[in-house]
Structure formats: C-alpha cells, structure tokens
Motif scaffolding. Sequence first.
Motif, PDB file in Angstrom:
ATOM      1  N   SER A  52       0.822  -1.196   0.000  1.00  0.00           N
ATOM      2  CA  SER A  52       0.000   0.000   0.000  1.00  0.00           C
ATOM      3  C   SER A  52       0.865   1.260   0.000  1.00  0.00           C
ATOM      4  N   GLY A  53       0.210   2.373  -0.240  1.00  0.00           N
ATOM      5  CA  GLY A  53       0.935   3.634  -0.298  1.00  0.00           C
ATOM      6  C   GLY A  53       1.698   3.944   0.990  1.00  0.00           C
ATOM      7  N   SER A  54       1.098   3.624   2.090  1.00  0.00           N
ATOM      8  CA  SER A  54       1.753   3.876   3.373  1.00  0.00           C
ATOM      9  C   SER A  54       2.809   2.829   3.685  1.00  0.00           C
ATOM     10  N   GLY A  55       2.734   1.696   2.996  1.00  0.00           N
ATOM     11  CA  GLY A  55       3.631   0.584   3.283  1.00  0.00           C
ATOM     12  C   GLY A  55       3.120  -0.310   4.388  1.00  0.00           C
ATOM     13  N   GLY A  56       1.956   0.038   4.928  1.00  0.00           N
ATOM     14  CA  GLY A  56       1.438  -0.723   6.054  1.00  0.00           C
ATOM     15  C   GLY A  56       0.771  -2.031   5.688  1.00  0.00           C
ATOM     16  N   SER A  71       9.384  -3.532  -0.036  1.00  0.00           N
ATOM     17  CA  SER A  71       9.367  -2.419   0.910  1.00  0.00           C
ATOM     18  C   SER A  71       9.431  -1.117   0.116  1.00  0.00           C
ATOM     19  N   ARG A  72       9.232  -0.034   0.816  1.00  0.00           N
ATOM     20  CA  ARG A  72       9.288   1.265   0.158  1.00  0.00           C
ATOM     21  C   ARG A  72       9.808   2.305   1.137  1.00  0.00           C
ATOM     22  N   ASP A  73      10.466   3.312   0.588  1.00  0.00           N
ATOM     23  CA  ASP A  73      10.919   4.463   1.366  1.00  0.00           C
ATOM     24  C   ASP A  73      10.215   5.673   0.748  1.00  0.00           C
ATOM     25  N   ASN A  74       9.155   6.091   1.385  1.00  0.00           N
ATOM     26  CA  ASN A  74       8.381   7.198   0.813  1.00  0.00           C
ATOM     27  C   ASN A  74       9.151   8.512   0.834  1.00  0.00           C
ATOM     28  N   SER A  75      10.065   8.651   1.752  1.00  0.00           N
ATOM     29  CA  SER A  75      10.855   9.887   1.804  1.00  0.00           C
ATOM     30  C   SER A  75      11.815   9.975   0.615  1.00  0.00           C
ATOM     31  N   LYS A  76      12.199   8.818   0.082  1.00  0.00           N
ATOM     32  CA  LYS A  76      13.094   8.779  -1.071  1.00  0.00           C
ATOM     33  C   LYS A  76      12.364   8.337  -2.339  1.00  0.00           C
ATOM     34  N   THR A  77      11.070   8.231  -2.261  1.00  0.00           N
ATOM     35  CA  THR A  77      10.200   7.805  -3.380  1.00  0.00           C
ATOM     36  C   THR A  77      10.801   6.613  -4.121  1.00  0.00           C
ATOM     37  N   TYR A 100      -3.319   1.984  -9.116  1.00  0.00           N
ATOM     38  CA  TYR A 100      -4.341   3.000  -9.366  1.00  0.00           C
ATOM     39  C   TYR A 100      -4.860   3.683  -8.109  1.00  0.00           C
ATOM     40  N   SER A 101      -4.546   3.120  -6.963  1.00  0.00           N
ATOM     41  CA  SER A 101      -5.019   3.733  -5.731  1.00  0.00           C
ATOM     42  C   SER A 101      -4.031   3.438  -4.616  1.00  0.00           C
ATOM     43  N   SER A 102      -4.377   3.829  -3.425  1.00  0.00           N
ATOM     44  CA  SER A 102      -3.481   3.633  -2.291  1.00  0.00           C
ATOM     45  C   SER A 102      -3.393   2.174  -1.871  1.00  0.00           C
ATOM     46  N   MET A 103      -4.367   1.389  -2.282  1.00  0.00           N
ATOM     47  CA  MET A 103      -4.359  -0.043  -2.011  1.00  0.00           C
ATOM     48  C   MET A 103      -4.303  -0.775  -3.352  1.00  0.00           C
ATOM     49  N   PRO A 104      -3.666  -1.916  -3.418  1.00  0.00           N
ATOM     50  CA  PRO A 104      -3.445  -2.588  -4.706  1.00  0.00           C
ATOM     51  C   PRO A 104      -4.658  -3.288  -5.293  1.00  0.00           C
TER      52      PRO A 104
END
Lengths: 122, 110
Positions: A52-56, A71-77, A100-104
């Motif tokens: 998800s967008g938040s990684g949660g 995993s994702r690092d949103n601060s480093k996109t 397409y959205s915050s959830m896959p």
Amino acid sequence: EVQLLESGGGFVQPGGSLRLSCAASGFSFSTYAMTWVRQTPGKGLEWVAALSGSGGSIYYADKFKGRFTISRDNSKTTLFLEMQSLTADDTAVYYCAKDYSSMPVAGTGDHWGQGVLVTVSS
Amino acid sequence: QSVLTQPPSASGTPGQRVTISCSGSSTNIGSKTVNWYQQLPRTAPKVLIYSDNHRPSGVPNRFSASKSGTSASLAISGLQPDDEVDYYCAAWDDTLNGLVFGGGTKLTVL
C-alpha cells in the motif's frame, strides 16, 4: 511526467541474494500502492508482490513468501524488492508498476518501469 | 496454470474486429475490476483498459472492453498490423489476496 526507473539487476549465483530498486518521480509516491511483476523468458506476466501507499499493507504471491521482501521508502520515493535464495527459476525481467489507488486491489500498471533483468546462473 | 483464463492465440485480418476473452471467478473478475495490458516484444506492458472499461488517454478508441459476471473481454476493431502483439488481463483476487494475470493472448494479424 511519471517515471519509474528500476536498478539492481544482474547476474547472481544460485542461492544468492539481490536487491532491486525502483526510483519513482512525477507523482505523489506515498499516495499510491506499488507492485512488482516479473516475466520469465518467453512466458507471461507474473505478479510478485505489492504494498500500500503507506507501506502498512503488504501482499505476496504464495510462491515468493519467505524469500522475497517488498518495501518502500516514501521519503526517497523508492520501491524495493529484496530477493533471497535465488534459483534459476527466478531468472526473469522484473518490473515495478504504479497502482491505481493507495491499495493494490484496484490493479496495477498505471505506469510501468522499463524492467530490470535478473539472471540466476552459476 | 493461470487463475484467469485467456486463449493463447487469436487472429484476424486487417480492418476486422476481434475479441479476446478472460475468464475468472467470483473472487476476482466477479468482484474486482479488470485491467487489460498490451505488451510489445521486449518492452514493458502498457495499460490499454483499466477499471473494466476505461481507456487511458492516448489509447485509441479502437480498443474497448466489457465485463459480465466472471468474464471479461477485450475488443479491438479496425485491426491493424501493429496490433500483432501480446495481450493480458488482470484482476485482484480476494481469496488469494493478490493480483492474478491471464496467461496472455498472442494476436496475429493475417
């Protein structure tokens, strides 16, 4: 303009590990779920994992659970795929894709990276 | 074996209309949206249709899609030689809790 640029592919010996990265730009990265899809030589598309967008919220295809870590690092996109215990069957082009959205659950492929080749061979 | 079933091949002549089917179940197509992708050789896939029947800007209106129950279909009208590439459907599956793809359809323009 949305851009997804994968890196980290290459040759690795069986049993080895590799970390793929996908640098994103041109959109609000943390707003969107992201996905990894792979394609083995001459075969179709295979979903690997998404988060998800938040990684949660993290999702894996059963065959990759325990071996691959998304995993994702949103601060480093940037989106990552850590792959362990690689075998020849993991030889493939790996694509990252914007969902397409915050959830896959709405699906992926709004935009795709160019793909990165991972070759597992001794 | 793919969760979504597509014919491995389809064909048509220039100018003709062809359809590609994608069959699933109540846990994927029957309850989630379907996306369709086009893949040229040695390139990343490109979305043709998202959310069952929406065309992104830049995709010609020759491409359309529909869904009924647990099946979806992609239609290509005014077939052109450049349409001779691979097409995939995909949808989220609530039971598998993941995205599932069709096996892909290779379209031949005769």
